[in-house]
Design an enzyme around this catalytic site. Structure first.
Site, PDB file in Angstrom:
ATOM      1  N   ARG A   1       0.842  -1.195   0.000  1.00 54.52           N
ATOM      2  CA  ARG A   1       0.000   0.000   0.000  1.00 54.52           C
ATOM      3  C   ARG A   1       0.875   1.242   0.000  1.00 54.52           C
ATOM      4  O   ARG A   1       1.701   1.426   0.892  1.00 54.52           O
ATOM      5  CB  ARG A   1      -0.903   0.010   1.233  1.00 54.52           C
ATOM      6  CG  ARG A   1      -1.964  -1.079   1.240  1.00 54.52           C
ATOM      7  CD  ARG A   1      -2.899  -0.883   2.413  1.00 54.52           C
ATOM      8  NE  ARG A   1      -4.007  -1.820   2.407  1.00 54.52           N
ATOM      9  CZ  ARG A   1      -5.076  -1.730   3.201  1.00 54.52           C
ATOM     10  NH1 ARG A   1      -5.151  -0.725   4.073  1.00 54.52           N
ATOM     11  NH2 ARG A   1      -6.033  -2.618   3.136  1.00 54.52           N
TER      12      ARG A   1
ATOM     13  N   ASP B   1       1.371   5.437   0.121  1.00 49.79           N
ATOM     14  CA  ASP B   1       0.730   6.604   0.715  1.00 49.79           C
ATOM     15  C   ASP B   1       0.341   7.620  -0.355  1.00 49.79           C
ATOM     16  O   ASP B   1       0.759   7.532  -1.514  1.00 49.79           O
ATOM     17  CB  ASP B   1       1.677   7.270   1.718  1.00 49.79           C
ATOM     18  CG  ASP B   1       1.876   6.445   2.972  1.00 49.79           C
ATOM     19  OD1 ASP B   1       0.999   5.617   3.295  1.00 49.79           O
ATOM     20  OD2 ASP B   1       2.920   6.621   3.641  1.00 49.79           O
TER      21      ASP B   1
ATOM     22  N   TYR C   1      12.040   0.075  -3.762  1.00 50.85           N
ATOM     23  CA  TYR C   1      11.650   1.459  -3.987  1.00 50.85           C
ATOM     24  C   TYR C   1      12.857   2.267  -4.467  1.00 50.85           C
ATOM     25  O   TYR C   1      14.019   1.912  -4.208  1.00 50.85           O
ATOM     26  CB  TYR C   1      11.143   2.103  -2.697  1.00 50.85           C
ATOM     27  CG  TYR C   1       9.748   1.711  -2.282  1.00 50.85           C
ATOM     28  CD1 TYR C   1       8.657   2.524  -2.606  1.00 50.85           C
ATOM     29  CD2 TYR C   1       9.510   0.555  -1.552  1.00 50.85           C
ATOM     30  CE1 TYR C   1       7.371   2.190  -2.214  1.00 50.85           C
ATOM     31  CE2 TYR C   1       8.226   0.211  -1.155  1.00 50.85           C
ATOM     32  CZ  TYR C   1       7.158   1.026  -1.489  1.00 50.85           C
ATOM     33  OH  TYR C   1       5.884   0.678  -1.107  1.00 50.85           O
TER      34      TYR C   1
ATOM     35  N   ARG D   1      10.681   6.693   3.646  1.00 47.32           N
ATOM     36  CA  ARG D   1      10.824   8.146   3.678  1.00 47.32           C
ATOM     37  C   ARG D   1      11.560   8.620   4.927  1.00 47.32           C
ATOM     38  O   ARG D   1      12.259   9.646   4.901  1.00 47.32           O
ATOM     39  CB  ARG D   1       9.449   8.796   3.568  1.00 47.32           C
ATOM     40  CG  ARG D   1       8.823   8.596   2.178  1.00 47.32           C
ATOM     41  CD  ARG D   1       7.325   8.828   2.176  1.00 47.32           C
ATOM     42  NE  ARG D   1       6.996  10.164   2.624  1.00 47.32           N
ATOM     43  CZ  ARG D   1       5.787  10.529   3.038  1.00 47.32           C
ATOM     44  NH1 ARG D   1       4.798   9.633   3.078  1.00 47.32           N
ATOM     45  NH2 ARG D   1       5.563  11.763   3.416  1.00 47.32           N
TER      46      ARG D   1
END
Length: 287
Positions: A61, A63, A124, A212
Site C-alpha cells: 500500500r 501513501d 523502492y 521516507r
C-alpha cells in the site's frame, strides 16, 4: 487465513503503475477521496458489467503522493466473468481508467499466489537533487529538491549499518498489533549522470513511513547536519526520534516486487503471516 480461491472463482494477477500525485494513496477511503484501489475496482465493475465490486489485494500500500512503476495486485473473479472478459480485459481497462494509472498485464495467477503475502521483496527508489537551481521542471513531480550540497559517499557509509534484520521502530509509524521488524536487503545511493541522486531501498517488507524516514535521516548525514554514525544510533535506540524527518512523498516510487518460484508460493504465504521477533541477543541496531 487461507489462500485458497473460493470454488467457482479465478485469481487474476494485475501488474500496474501509477502517478500518485492526484491520488490519496492506494487504499480505498471513506468520504469519496480518489484512490488507486477505488479507481481500478470501479473500472473492473464497469467493464465486466457487474453489480458486485471485486476487491483488490496489493503487494504494497502506497501513501498519498507516492508513485508506482512495478506494483502488483490480485483480484478473484467468478469463472464465468473471467472466461467472458479475459481476452479483452486489458484493452477495456485501458479505455476506462484515467491516464495516471495503467494496467500492463492481466493473467491467471499460479496456485497459492497472493500479491501481498507471496512477495519476498519490494524495491523502492527515492530521487533527490541538490542542484542549486532546483529541480528540472519536467521532473518536479518525481524528484525532491534538497537545498544543501549532498555527499553520496557519506550517505552510503551511514546506510551500511542499517542493512540486515532489525527492529525499525525508530523509522516507522507504529500501528497497533503490527511488528516493525524488517530485513533491509539494500540501501544505497547513486548520483546519476543527470545529477539527480537515486536511493535504492529494498526489503522483504516495509512498515509505515519507513523508506521516507530512512531517506530523511541519510539526507541529514549527506548535507553535514549529522555525523555518519547517527542513523545507526537512532535505529539502536528503538524509538521514534523527532529529528528524523519524513521526506515528502513525491520523490518515492515503488519500482518492483519480487516473488518466489510457483512451487514456493504457499510456504512463503505462511512465513509472511507469522509475526516476527528478533533472535535472542539481537538488538535493533548496531551502535
Amino acid at each position: 487465513m487461507s489462500d485458497d480461491v473460493k470454488p467457482g472463482s479465478v485469481r487474476v494477477r494485475l501488474d500496474l503503475s501509477y502517478d500518485g500525485k492526484d491520488f490519496h494513496g492506494w487504499a480505498k477511503q471513506a468520504g469519496g477521496q480518489r484512490t488507486v484501489q477505488g479507481e481500478i475496482e470501479d473500472a473492473l465493475r464497469t467493464v465486466t458489467r457487474s453489480s458486485e465490486t471485486y476487491e483488490l489485494t496489493v503487494a504494497g500500500r502506497t501513501d498519498a503522493g507516492v508513485h508506482a512503476r512495478g506494483q502488483v495486485a490480485h483480484v478473484d473473479l467468478p469463472e464465468a466473468v473471467w472466461a467472458e472478459h479475459r481476452e479483452k480485459l486489458l484493452r477495456r481497462l485501458a479505455g476506462r481508467l484515467s491516464h495516471d494509472v495503467r494496467i500492463w498485464r492481466v493473467e491467471e495467477a499460479p496456485s497459492g499466489f497472493n500479491a501481498r503475502f507471496s512477495a519476498i521483496w519490494r524495491r523502492y527508489a527515492y530521487r533527490v537533487t541538490d542542484d542549486p537551481g532546483g529541480v528540472d521542471p519536467l521532473l518536479r513531480g518525481h524528484v525532491l529538491w534538497h537545498d544543501w550540497p549532498l555527499d553520496v559517499d557519506a550517505m552510503n557509509a551511514a546506510a551500511e549499518p542499517l542493512l540486515g534484520e532489525h527492529d525499525f521502530a525508530a523509522y516507522c509509524k507504529r500501528r497497533e498489533g503490527a511488528t516493525t521488524i524488517r530485513t533491509l536487503q539494500e540501501l544505497r545511493w547513486e548520483r546519476l549522470p543527470s545529477g539527480v541522486m537515486e536511493a535504492t531501498v529494498k526489503a522483504d517488507a516495509f512498515c509505515h513511513n519507513m523508506v521516507r524516514s530512512l531517506v530523511g535521516a541519510l539526507l541529514f548525514v549527506g548535507d553535514g547536519h549529522r555525523p555518519v554514525e547517527w542513523p545507526a544510533k537512532v535505529l539502536a535506540a528503538g524509538v521514534r526520534d523527532s529529528a528524523v524527518h519524513v521526506v515528502r512523498p513525491h520523490g518515492l516510487t515503488l519500482e518492483a516486487v519480487g516473488y518466489p518460484a510457483d512451487e514456493l508460493l504457499a510456504a512463503r504465504n505462511l512465513e509472511a503471516r507469522n509475526k516476527r521477533s528478533l533472535a535472542p541477543g539481537r538488538s535493533g541496531g548496531c551502535c
